[in-house]
Design a protein around this motif. Structure first.
Motif, PDB file in Angstrom:
ATOM      1  N   SER A 135      56.052  26.582  46.027  1.00 18.63           N
ATOM      2  CA  SER A 135      56.412  26.261  47.409  1.00 18.63           C
ATOM      3  C   SER A 135      57.834  26.684  47.763  1.00 18.63           C
ATOM      4  CB  SER A 135      56.241  24.766  47.638  1.00 18.63           C
ATOM      5  OG  SER A 135      57.134  24.068  46.806  1.00 18.63           O
ATOM      6  N   ASP A 136      58.623  27.033  46.746  1.00 21.68           N
ATOM      7  CA  ASP A 136      60.018  27.344  47.033  1.00 21.68           C
ATOM      8  C   ASP A 136      60.196  28.485  48.032  1.00 21.68           C
ATOM      9  OD1 ASP A 136      61.438  25.484  45.856  1.00 21.68           O
ATOM     10  OD2 ASP A 136      62.079  26.633  44.112  1.00 21.68           O
ATOM     11  N   ALA A 137      59.500  29.589  47.756  1.00 26.95           N
ATOM     12  CA  ALA A 137      59.757  30.807  48.530  1.00 26.95           C
ATOM     13  C   ALA A 137      59.527  30.637  50.031  1.00 26.95           C
ATOM     14  CB  ALA A 137      58.923  31.945  47.974  1.00 26.95           C
ATOM     15  N   PRO A 138      58.346  30.145  50.437  1.00 21.65           N
ATOM     16  CA  PRO A 138      58.130  30.016  51.883  1.00 21.65           C
ATOM     17  C   PRO A 138      59.134  29.083  52.558  1.00 21.65           C
ATOM     18  CG  PRO A 138      56.163  29.377  50.633  1.00 21.65           C
ATOM     19  CD  PRO A 138      57.189  29.809  49.646  1.00 21.65           C
ATOM     20  N   ASN A 139      59.521  28.005  51.843  1.00 23.14           N
ATOM     21  CA  ASN A 139      60.476  27.073  52.442  1.00 23.14           C
ATOM     22  C   ASN A 139      61.809  27.748  52.713  1.00 23.14           C
ATOM     23  OD1 ASN A 139      58.657  25.115  52.416  1.00 23.14           O
ATOM     24  ND2 ASN A 139      59.454  24.007  50.649  1.00 23.14           N
ATOM     25  N   ILE A 176      49.129  34.201  42.485  1.00 23.65           N
ATOM     26  CA  ILE A 176      49.601  35.208  41.534  1.00 23.65           C
ATOM     27  C   ILE A 176      50.764  35.978  42.149  1.00 23.65           C
ATOM     28  CG2 ILE A 176      48.978  37.367  40.383  1.00 23.65           C
ATOM     29  CD1 ILE A 176      46.145  36.274  40.093  1.00 23.65           C
ATOM     30  N   LEU A 177      50.617  36.347  43.423  1.00 19.31           N
ATOM     31  CA  LEU A 177      51.654  37.157  44.059  1.00 19.31           C
ATOM     32  C   LEU A 177      52.932  36.358  44.254  1.00 19.31           C
ATOM     33  CD1 LEU A 177      49.456  39.148  46.543  1.00 19.31           C
ATOM     34  CD2 LEU A 177      50.678  40.016  44.565  1.00 19.31           C
ATOM     35  N   THR A 178      52.817  35.057  44.526  1.00 21.11           N
ATOM     36  CA  THR A 178      54.022  34.233  44.611  1.00 21.11           C
ATOM     37  C   THR A 178      54.739  34.229  43.269  1.00 21.11           C
ATOM     38  OG1 THR A 178      52.974  32.850  46.260  1.00 21.11           O
ATOM     39  CG2 THR A 178      54.901  31.946  45.168  1.00 21.11           C
ATOM     40  N   GLY A 179      53.983  34.081  42.188  1.00 15.05           N
ATOM     41  CA  GLY A 179      54.574  34.125  40.851  1.00 15.05           C
ATOM     42  C   GLY A 179      55.244  35.455  40.587  1.00 15.05           C
ATOM     43  N   VAL A 213      69.166  46.628  46.829  1.00 14.68           N
ATOM     44  CA  VAL A 213      67.968  46.917  46.043  1.00 14.68           C
ATOM     45  C   VAL A 213      67.122  45.644  45.903  1.00 14.68           C
ATOM     46  CG1 VAL A 213      67.105  47.603  43.770  1.00 14.68           C
ATOM     47  CG2 VAL A 213      69.003  48.837  44.809  1.00 14.68           C
ATOM     48  N   GLY A 214      67.772  44.516  45.712  1.00 13.25           N
ATOM     49  CA  GLY A 214      67.046  43.245  45.608  1.00 13.25           C
ATOM     50  C   GLY A 214      66.254  42.941  46.865  1.00 13.25           C
ATOM     51  N   ILE A 215      66.885  43.182  48.021  1.00  6.59           N
ATOM     52  CA  ILE A 215      66.187  42.937  49.291  1.00  6.59           C
ATOM     53  C   ILE A 215      64.979  43.850  49.408  1.00  6.59           C
ATOM     54  CG2 ILE A 215      66.367  43.262  51.781  1.00  6.59           C
ATOM     55  CD1 ILE A 215      69.190  42.299  51.661  1.00  6.59           C
ATOM     56  N   VAL A 216      65.144  45.121  49.004  1.00  8.19           N
ATOM     57  CA  VAL A 216      64.033  46.072  49.114  1.00  8.19           C
ATOM     58  C   VAL A 216      62.877  45.630  48.213  1.00  8.19           C
ATOM     59  CG1 VAL A 216      63.323  48.444  48.619  1.00  8.19           C
ATOM     60  CG2 VAL A 216      65.494  48.001  49.793  1.00  8.19           C
ATOM     61  N   LEU A 217      63.200  45.195  46.983  1.00 14.57           N
ATOM     62  CA  LEU A 217      62.142  44.738  46.077  1.00 14.57           C
ATOM     63  C   LEU A 217      61.384  43.570  46.689  1.00 14.57           C
ATOM     64  CD1 LEU A 217      63.817  44.780  42.532  1.00 14.57           C
ATOM     65  CD2 LEU A 217      62.085  46.336  43.440  1.00 14.57           C
ATOM     66  N   GLU A 218      62.139  42.636  47.275  1.00 15.44           N
ATOM     67  CA  GLU A 218      61.488  41.465  47.860  1.00 15.44           C
ATOM     68  C   GLU A 218      60.616  41.859  49.046  1.00 15.44           C
ATOM     69  OE1 GLU A 218      63.719  37.735  47.913  1.00 15.44           O
ATOM     70  OE2 GLU A 218      63.121  37.564  50.015  1.00 15.44           O
ATOM     71  N   ALA A 219      61.123  42.782  49.867  1.00 18.06           N
ATOM     72  CA  ALA A 219      60.346  43.216  51.037  1.00 18.06           C
ATOM     73  C   ALA A 219      59.041  43.872  50.590  1.00 18.06           C
ATOM     74  CB  ALA A 219      61.173  44.186  51.879  1.00 18.06           C
ATOM     75  N   VAL A 227      52.907  43.324  50.010  1.00 21.91           N
ATOM     76  CA  VAL A 227      51.687  43.141  49.216  1.00 21.91           C
ATOM     77  C   VAL A 227      51.104  41.763  49.486  1.00 21.91           C
ATOM     78  CG1 VAL A 227      50.726  43.138  46.883  1.00 21.91           C
ATOM     79  CG2 VAL A 227      52.626  44.655  47.447  1.00 21.91           C
ATOM     80  N   GLN A 228      51.985  40.759  49.574  1.00 24.58           N
ATOM     81  CA  GLN A 228      51.503  39.396  49.819  1.00 24.58           C
ATOM     82  C   GLN A 228      50.775  39.296  51.152  1.00 24.58           C
ATOM     83  OE1 GLN A 228      55.196  37.249  49.074  1.00 24.58           O
ATOM     84  NE2 GLN A 228      54.028  35.814  47.840  1.00 24.58           N
ATOM     85  N   ARG A 229      51.308  39.997  52.160  1.00 27.08           N
ATOM     86  CA  ARG A 229      50.676  39.922  53.475  1.00 27.08           C
ATOM     87  C   ARG A 229      49.258  40.485  53.413  1.00 27.08           C
ATOM     88  NH1 ARG A 229      54.736  41.932  57.373  1.00 27.08           N
ATOM     89  NH2 ARG A 229      55.886  40.347  56.239  1.00 27.08           N
ATOM     90  N   ARG A 230      49.073  41.515  52.594  1.00 27.85           N
ATOM     91  CA  ARG A 230      47.740  42.108  52.436  1.00 27.85           C
ATOM     92  C   ARG A 230      46.750  41.059  51.914  1.00 27.85           C
ATOM     93  NH1 ARG A 230      43.604  42.668  51.184  1.00 27.85           N
ATOM     94  NH2 ARG A 230      42.316  44.321  50.327  1.00 27.85           N
ATOM     95  N   PHE A 231      47.234  40.118  51.094  1.00 27.35           N
ATOM     96  CA  PHE A 231      46.330  39.147  50.486  1.00 27.35           C
ATOM     97  C   PHE A 231      46.414  37.771  51.141  1.00 27.35           C
ATOM     98  CE2 PHE A 231      46.546  42.394  47.261  1.00 27.35           C
ATOM     99  CZ  PHE A 231      45.227  42.494  46.889  1.00 27.35           C
ATOM    100  N   ASP A 232      46.945  37.732  52.358  1.00 19.54           N
ATOM    101  CA  ASP A 232      46.985  36.478  53.089  1.00 19.54           C
ATOM    102  C   ASP A 232      45.700  36.376  53.899  1.00 19.54           C
ATOM    103  OD1 ASP A 232      47.537  34.236  54.436  1.00 19.54           O
ATOM    104  OD2 ASP A 232      49.205  35.034  55.601  1.00 19.54           O
ATOM    105  N   TYR A 233      44.791  35.507  53.454  1.00 22.50           N
ATOM    106  CA  TYR A 233      43.478  35.465  54.085  1.00 22.50           C
ATOM    107  C   TYR A 233      43.461  34.575  55.320  1.00 22.50           C
ATOM    108  CZ  TYR A 233      42.543  36.773  49.254  1.00 22.50           C
ATOM    109  OH  TYR A 233      42.581  37.351  48.027  1.00 22.50           O
ATOM    110  N   GLY A 234      44.537  33.886  55.582  1.00 24.89           N
ATOM    111  CA  GLY A 234      44.534  32.946  56.694  1.00 24.89           C
ATOM    112  C   GLY A 234      43.846  31.660  56.291  1.00 24.89           C
ATOM    113  N   ASN A 235      43.953  30.662  57.142  1.00 27.76           N
ATOM    114  CA  ASN A 235      43.320  29.389  56.832  1.00 27.76           C
ATOM    115  C   ASN A 235      41.888  29.381  57.321  1.00 27.76           C
ATOM    116  OD1 ASN A 235      45.503  28.115  55.578  1.00 27.76           O
ATOM    117  ND2 ASN A 235      46.439  27.786  57.585  1.00 27.76           N
ATOM    118  N   ALA A 236      40.969  29.596  56.390  1.00 31.32           N
ATOM    119  CA  ALA A 236      39.565  29.643  56.796  1.00 31.32           C
ATOM    120  C   ALA A 236      38.942  28.274  56.628  1.00 31.32           C
ATOM    121  CB  ALA A 236      38.807  30.648  55.960  1.00 31.32           C
TER     122      ALA A 236
END
Lengths: 265, 311
Positions: free
Chosen positions: B10-14, B238-241, B291-297, B302-311
């Motif tokens: 939960s850290d990252a989104p917060n 997995i992608l958050t990890g 470079v760190g910002i670019v890696l995170e972006a 990739v994470q957005r690709r696997f965001d299925y939304g709240n179904a």
């Protein structure tokens, strides 16, 4: 074929082992359902109606007794007893089409060609009027639409028995009415055997041939069975004054009132 | 242990929420802040609506960070002039940056290469160690997430090792591989593996029974269950990890390279310190940050690709 022995629930019981000891959810449930019959199971919360459905689905093991479908003892889950889950249970990473296709591919690969499987998916989506949203993700469609897709997925398995666990519980009244009409239409067309769990008296009386009323747990069982002698097709508006409909409805209401739980708030 | 892993998840989104909430602050400074609804002086109250909309968005987005930069540069100059004369001046540092970026790809020998090469060597180490950690961590996370036996057997060890600074493993790496390069990769592997294992395990355990019940009605076998249900359902975890791992790995590589030497942005900093070229160090800090910002972006994409939304 002996129609009486289509689906047979014989002296079934379920005892859960919990951390605080054993909990007897169901005791000596005995029921025979005919081919093509539409049966509702109604009762107060915690009366074990979902447990009974899970036993028929094979998702939970029996503690004692037996359930047989067309003479075969049920040993586990299978597509001959497709389930429409309470919260639709669509896989969110698949489109509407892919959700149904997943089931069709699993069951009919080897017996039907690729094109036939595609047509079968589309036919089932058309049956529930969802072909227009075939390539949407579940997150992009409404709750009622999701439930339609869940029904299409279950029907696509060509089940002998369709099991529905409070399929319309989470929907608004208008959407629920539409879906009830759709289910009646599909039942008339395909003649599936249907077991539906509900807590809605009107829904039970509208859709069912028989209403199974369950007593309260622990050790819940079948309290009373009421037959709805209303000819099909049924129309909700005309039913309002039908004496058979009203007497079935009154019987269920009376039963539920007599069995209302002392602890319920 | 589950708590710790959940917190990681939960850290990252917060953090992101906090950033977004914090950014549209009104531009204070010289003038007193205008009253709510009052149009500040010089605001284009005439002109086309799109221009006003654009300015309303762009002015805070560009002006506010620019003001912060200028304030920090001013503070730096003041500290340099009055307190720490050893610090390079802003002008010196700027001149160094121009020099470094004018020829980032030079090669004067194995120990003297342009800054772009230094960054690429570091990135290569990070990506190798990270890839190895994914290869090992995903199956391990799946086993721990699905099997009580594996969880009971492995979690205590993982809990003991997880809080250890990955740099503590560097001597072990040197001992094992007798060479600095694989040792640095080994340190990155250790850095990356814990968040990947823990987030995968939490994700697998969080797969709703609804999904597995659908699969059971369809009589999926174990392999179909993993491929068609568990892997896609666990993907967001997995992608958050992986995002956490990659971010930490990029921090750790700088320290690791300071110890191992050779080539890499971390060693570059250490080398420039030995040359007493502090402006180069400040330039390198900037490069590492970007470079760190670019890696995170990239991970976010990739994470957005696997965001299925709240179904």
């Amino acid at each position: 074929m002996d129609t009486q022995e289509h689906l047979r629930i014989s002296k079934v019981g379920k005892i859960f082992k919990t951390s605080s000891g054993q909990y007897e959810a169901l005791r000596d449930v005995d029921l025979a359902i005919e081919k093509g019959e539409f049966v509702s199971i109604i009762g107060h919360s915690g009366c074990g109606k979902s447990t009974l459905l899970n036993l028929v689905a094979g998702l939970e093991p029996l503690s004692y007794g037996a359930i047989s479908l067309d003479g075969q003892i049920i040993k586990g889950p299978g597509p001959d007893r497709a389930v429409v889950f309470q919260n639709h249970s669509l896989l969110p990473w698949l489109t509407v089409y892919e959700n149904v296709r997943l089931a069709v591919d699993k069951i009919f690969t080897g017996t039907r060609a690729d094109g036939q499987r595609h047509d079968w998916v589309m036919a089932n989506l058309e049956l529930v009027n969802m072909e227009h949203a075939a390539h949407k993700r579940p997150a992009e469609i409404s709750g009622g639409m999701k439930q339609r897709v869940g029904i299409a997925r279950a029907l696509s398995m060509e089940p002998k028995v369709l099991l529905m666990d409070e399929p319309f519980g989470a929907l608004d009244a208008l959407t629920r009415g539409h879906l009830q009409d759709s289910v009646m239409e599909i039942h008339a067309r395909l003649g599936n055997t249907v077991i539906m769990i509900t807590h809605d008296v009107d829904e039970a009386a509208l859709l069912s041939d028989r209403i199974i009323m369950m007593s309260n747990g622990p050790a819940a069982g079948i309290g009373q069975i009421s037959r709805v002698n209303v000819p099909r097709p049924r129309h909700r508006v005309e039913l309002v004054e039908d004496p058979d409909y009203l007497s079935a409805r009154a019987a269920v209401l009376r039963f539920l009132h007599e069995h209302r739980s002392e602890v319920a708030a | 242990m589950t708590d710790a892993a959940l917190r990681l998840v939960s850290d990252a989104p917060n953090a992101e929420d906090a950033q977004q909430a914090g950014s549209p602050e009104p531009a204070g400074g010289q003038a007193p802040p205008p009253e709510l609804g009052e149009v500040p002086k010089g605001w284009p109250d005439s002109g086309p609506a799109w221009l006003r909309d654009f300015l309303a968005m762009a002015v805070p987005a560009i002006v506010l960070p620019a003001v912060t930069f200028l304030l920090v540069l001013a503070a730096w100059s003041m500290v340099q002039a009055s307190l720490v004369p050893e610090l390079p001046t802003v002008q010196e540092t700027w001149a160094k940056a121009v020099e470094v970026f004018s020829d980032p790809f030079y090669v004067y020998g194995p120990n003297d290469m342009g800054v772009a090469w230094q960054v690429m060597y570091s990135l290569a180490r990070v990506l190798s160690g990270f890839a190895l950690a994914v290869l090992v961590g995903l199956p391990a996370g799946f086993l721990i997430g699905t099997s009580r036996v594996f969880e009971t057997a492995w979690m205590p060890l993982i809990q003991i090792l997880r809080p250890v600074s990955p740099l503590a493993w560097l001597p072990i790496g040197l001992l094992l591989f007798k060479s600095v390069d694989p040792s640095a990769v080994f340190v990155i592997f250790i850095t990356s593996i814990w968040p990947i294992i823990l987030n995968t395990a939490v994700g697998v355990r969080a797969v709703p029974s609804d999904y597995t019940n659908v699969a059971r009605v369809l009589n999926f076998n174990r392999s179909e269950m993993v491929r068609k249900i568990y892997i896609p359902a666990t993907m967001p975890y997995i992608l958050t990890g992986m995002q956490l791992s990659l971010g930490t790995a990029w921090m750790v590589i700088v320290a690791a390279e300071m110890l191992t030497g050779g080539i890499g942005i971390g060693f570059y900093i250490w080398d420039e310190w030995n040359n007493l070229s502090v402006p180069s160090i400040i330039v390198a800090i900037g490069i590492i940050g970007v470079v760190g910002i670019v890696l995170e972006a990239l991970m976010k994409l990739v994470q957005r690709r696997f965001d299925y939304g709240n179904a």
